[in-house]
Design a protein around this motif. Structure first.
Motif, short mmCIF file in Angstrom:
data_model
loop_
_atom_site.label_atom_id
_atom_site.label_comp_id
_atom_site.label_asym_id
_atom_site.label_seq_id
_atom_site.Cartn_x
_atom_site.Cartn_y
_atom_site.Cartn_z
N ILE A 28 0.81 -0.88 0.32
CA ILE A 28 -0.15 -0.25 -0.18
C ILE A 28 0.52 1.07 0.18
O ILE A 28 0.60 2.02 -1.03
CB ILE A 28 -1.17 -0.01 1.34
N TRP A 29 1.90 1.51 1.26
CA TRP A 29 2.69 1.94 0.91
C TRP A 29 3.51 2.38 -0.08
O TRP A 29 3.87 3.79 -0.20
CB TRP A 29 3.39 2.16 2.40
N GLY A 30 4.08 1.39 -1.44
CA GLY A 30 4.62 1.54 -2.21
C GLY A 30 3.33 2.16 -3.60
O GLY A 30 4.28 2.71 -4.34
N LEU A 31 2.37 2.11 -2.95
CA LEU A 31 1.61 2.32 -4.56
C LEU A 31 1.36 4.22 -4.09
O LEU A 31 0.13 4.60 -4.75
CB LEU A 31 0.61 1.85 -4.62
N ARG A 32 1.92 4.28 -3.25
CA ARG A 32 0.75 5.81 -2.35
C ARG A 32 1.25 7.26 -3.60
O ARG A 32 0.47 8.30 -3.63
CB ARG A 32 1.81 6.48 -1.03
N ASP A 33 2.74 6.92 -4.35
CA ASP A 33 2.51 8.54 -5.48
C ASP A 33 1.54 8.36 -6.66
O ASP A 33 1.97 8.46 -7.45
CB ASP A 33 4.29 8.01 -5.56
N GLY A 34 0.89 6.71 -6.42
CA GLY A 34 0.31 6.00 -7.54
C GLY A 34 0.70 4.63 -8.48
O GLY A 34 1.46 4.76 -8.30
N ARG A 87 -6.04 4.51 -0.41
CA ARG A 87 -6.17 5.51 0.46
C ARG A 87 -6.25 5.57 1.92
O ARG A 87 -5.35 6.79 2.50
CB ARG A 87 -5.82 6.59 -0.35
N THR A 88 -7.31 5.09 2.35
CA THR A 88 -7.13 6.01 3.57
C THR A 88 -6.87 5.80 4.41
O THR A 88 -6.75 5.50 6.11
CB THR A 88 -8.56 5.69 3.91
N LEU A 89 -5.76 4.02 4.19
CA LEU A 89 -5.30 3.84 5.07
C LEU A 89 -3.54 3.54 5.07
O LEU A 89 -3.06 3.89 5.87
CB LEU A 89 -4.86 2.10 5.17
N LEU A 90 -3.57 5.33 4.41
CA LEU A 90 -1.71 6.11 4.46
C LEU A 90 -1.56 6.83 5.73
O LEU A 90 -0.75 6.11 6.12
CB LEU A 90 -1.99 6.57 3.53
N ALA A 91 -2.58 7.21 6.01
CA ALA A 91 -2.45 8.20 7.09
C ALA A 91 -1.93 7.00 7.96
O ALA A 91 -0.78 6.77 9.24
CB ALA A 91 -3.04 8.78 8.00
N PRO A 92 -2.76 5.35 8.64
CA PRO A 92 -1.97 5.09 9.93
C PRO A 92 -0.95 4.54 9.38
O PRO A 92 -0.70 4.24 11.08
CB PRO A 92 -3.36 3.84 9.67
N ILE A 93 -0.79 3.63 7.96
CA ILE A 93 0.14 2.95 8.09
C ILE A 93 2.08 4.23 8.32
O ILE A 93 2.84 4.04 8.77
CB ILE A 93 0.75 2.35 6.52
N GLU A 94 1.50 5.57 7.68
CA GLU A 94 2.00 6.02 8.48
C GLU A 94 2.94 6.98 9.12
O GLU A 94 3.88 7.26 10.14
CB GLU A 94 1.59 7.52 7.59
N ALA A 95 1.92 6.58 10.54
CA ALA A 95 1.95 6.35 11.67
C ALA A 95 2.21 5.47 12.50
O ALA A 95 3.83 5.58 13.74
CB ALA A 95 -0.10 6.44 12.52
#
Length: 118
Positions: A28-34, A87-95
């Motif tokens: 998921i994090w690897g796909l964050r930029d598109g 995309r809603t999981l990006l913030a929890p993964i970043e945290a």
């Protein structure tokens, strides 16, 4: 509605289960930029086999978090992208990642065997 995260039918447990798989969060994090093709994503992530990446992408697709699209201009090459839900999981993964950077040394130190002072 219950907020007890340990009950089998609690929605929070679904989130915990999803994020407990290391590769789910990493992909998921690897796909964050598109959008990204399989080989490019594998190179971006590093340390993941083609088989495991394929399994992870399929699992994330089945959860509605990743979308696979075949590009008509590129033959049969597919691209993967996060859905709005993904995309809603990006913030929890970043945290969680920030927590790991902040406290990772302490966790690793705690895992070291204690030395005998004698």
């Amino acid at each position: 509605m219950t907020t007890d995260a340990f009950l089998a039918d609690c929605r929070a447990r679904l989130g915990f289960d999803l994020l407990s798989n290391t590769w789910n969060s990493v992909v998921i994090w690897g796909l964050r930029d598109g959008p990204c093709r399989h080989g490019d994503l594998r190179e971006r992530i590093g340390g993941i086999s083609s088989k495991v990446l394929t399994e992870t992408l399929r699992r994330l697709q089945s959860y509605g978090l990743v979308d696979r699209r075949v590009r008509p201009d590129a033959g049969s090459r597919a691209e993967y992208r996060l859905t709005d839900l993904g995309r809603t999981l990006l913030a929890p993964i970043e945290a969680v990642g920030a927590w790991g950077f902040a406290y990772g040394d302490e966790v690793m130190a705690a895992q070291q065997p204690a030395t005998d002072p004698d």
